[in-house]
Design an enzyme around this catalytic site. Sequence first.
Site, mmCIF file in Angstrom:
data_model
loop_
_atom_site.group_PDB
_atom_site.id
_atom_site.type_symbol
_atom_site.label_atom_id
_atom_site.label_comp_id
_atom_site.label_asym_id
_atom_site.label_seq_id
_atom_site.Cartn_x
_atom_site.Cartn_y
_atom_site.Cartn_z
ATOM 1 C CG HIS A 139 -2.174 -0.822 0.967
ATOM 2 N ND1 HIS A 139 -3.400 -0.304 1.640
ATOM 3 C CD2 HIS A 139 -2.410 -1.798 0.392
ATOM 4 C CE1 HIS A 139 -3.980 -1.293 1.177
ATOM 5 N NE2 HIS A 139 -3.757 -2.047 0.633
ATOM 6 C CE1 TYR B 153 -1.637 3.936 9.520
ATOM 7 C CE2 TYR B 153 -0.461 2.656 8.040
ATOM 8 C CZ TYR B 153 -1.579 2.954 8.706
ATOM 9 O OH TYR B 153 -2.594 1.951 8.613
ATOM 10 C CE1 TYR C 192 -5.730 3.821 8.529
ATOM 11 C CE2 TYR C 192 -6.262 3.736 10.984
ATOM 12 C CZ TYR C 192 -5.413 3.325 9.945
ATOM 13 O OH TYR C 192 -4.657 2.307 10.093
ATOM 14 C CE LYS D 162 3.418 2.766 13.748
ATOM 15 N NZ LYS D 162 3.445 2.088 12.685
ATOM 16 N N PRO E 115 -5.473 -0.140 18.557
ATOM 17 C CG PRO E 115 -7.409 -1.254 17.855
ATOM 18 C CD PRO E 115 -6.692 -0.542 18.944
HETATM 19 C C1 PHB Z 1 -6.590 -4.220 10.097
HETATM 20 O O1 PHB Z 1 -6.530 -4.763 8.855
HETATM 21 O O2 PHB Z 1 -7.024 -5.396 10.881
HETATM 22 C C2 PHB Z 1 -6.272 -3.213 10.710
HETATM 23 C C3 PHB Z 1 -5.619 -2.169 9.995
HETATM 24 C C4 PHB Z 1 -5.171 -0.937 10.225
HETATM 25 C C5 PHB Z 1 -5.547 -0.804 11.569
HETATM 26 C C6 PHB Z 1 -6.031 -1.553 12.399
HETATM 27 C C7 PHB Z 1 -6.368 -2.746 11.984
HETATM 28 O O3 PHB Z 1 -4.924 0.605 12.130
#
Ligand code: PHB
Length: 392
Positions: A72, A385, A201, A297, A293
């Site tokens: 990505h 990130y 997000y 991280k 989450p």
């Molecule tokens: C996930 O794909 O489960 C996932 C991705 C990004 C995050 C949290 C969980 O910030």
Amino acid sequence: MRTTVGIIGGGPAGLLLARLLHRAGVDCVVLESRTRQYVQRRQRAGMLEQGTVDALRAADAAARLDTEGLVHDGIELRFERERHHLDFPVLTGGRTVTIYAQTEIVKDLVALQLTDGPPLLFEAEALAVEGPQSGAPVVRFRHEGRERTLACEWVVGCDGSHGAAADAFPAAACRTYRHDYPYSWLGILAEVPPSCDELIYAHHARGFALHSMRPPRFSRLYLQVPNGTGLEDWPDDRIWDELDTRFTVDADWTLRRGPVTAKSVTPMRSLVHEPMRHGRLLLAGDAAHIVPPTGAKGLNLAVSDVRLLAMAFTELHADGSTRLLDGYSDLCLQRVWQATRFSDDMTRMLHAQPDGDAFDHRMQLARLRRITASRHAAAELAANYTGLPLPL
Ligand code: PHB
Ligand code: APR
């Protein structure tokens, strides 16, 4: 039983450590309390920093990751019905992230270890670590209905947030810093291809939402919900409707719906256990620290802990030096606190505050606008990130 490094826990931290030690010629044994099926099915995160991918490659454990993982180039931030793409390679000088589920990493590492790795015992629950400050610590564990002991030179607790290793630290020798956020994540896995190529997000007055994926056939989606939320209050249609509302944008965009195959609610918390070493007992991964989450991280921190540990044991094995083992806790904690700060910033910026007022809401929007308007602010998010360098 006797070994050089006794590893408690067969999650990603314990399994990767065992693989790295085995390849460095350091012998070890992994004790995992659950069954193989259970650890391979547990749904967890799936965003890998470049350093995590590199570590799996260096461990020769990335064959499937390299074919099935999705690289990505960034993420999307959504707020006030707008879409904003953050371009990581442009902002970081070429760094990317990879989507590959933690369950798949666990499957790959288990298969490798059972084929040509050190012993991995399932349904072997560590009960206690004895004598961490002696030269010969012992793990007491239960396996096939019998109590047994594993005599070690060193013990590493990779046993997650409810493990037994941290209990062997005397209260006077450690401190736990903890913060509970006033909300949880309701996560679903749905059998439908992702609705777009990127992680989204989304900030919304009704609460945060996240769009992620388990390619090629599954979408992974999360909703902010109040603490104490029960799944019985969230039939699938209500989840999809709420996701639709929170992801709404003015542009043409549709959230694809499909059968929900897994559903769970996870409280959001931060936890750091200091120090990460007591005598000959060391902690790694979730056993030592939990992050919310939002910054993805958790797994990446676990991997950077065990990379450092593997280097430390390799150095010890090569020339008897404990230099890296002595610095392990301080080195890891620098990175852990930075990841905790980043995860906390992301969490507070994106989630609706249950007791927040209109001012708090506007502050969140101002923070989001700053990121999308300033290359400097966006680069700071992108650097965190995609992963800060190992502190070596
Ligand atoms: C996930 O794909 O489960 C996932 C991705 C990004 C995050 C949290 C969980 O910030
Ligand atoms: N004895 C043996 N094994 C144990 C014990 C015990 N007493 N207690 C727990 N375990 C096992 C668990 O069953 C689990 O398989 O330890 C393992 C810990 O694995 P994880 O919880 O996956 O933790 P870790 O390997 O540190 O990986 C961190 O997991 O929670 C996520 O977000 C986190 O993605 C990150 C990753």
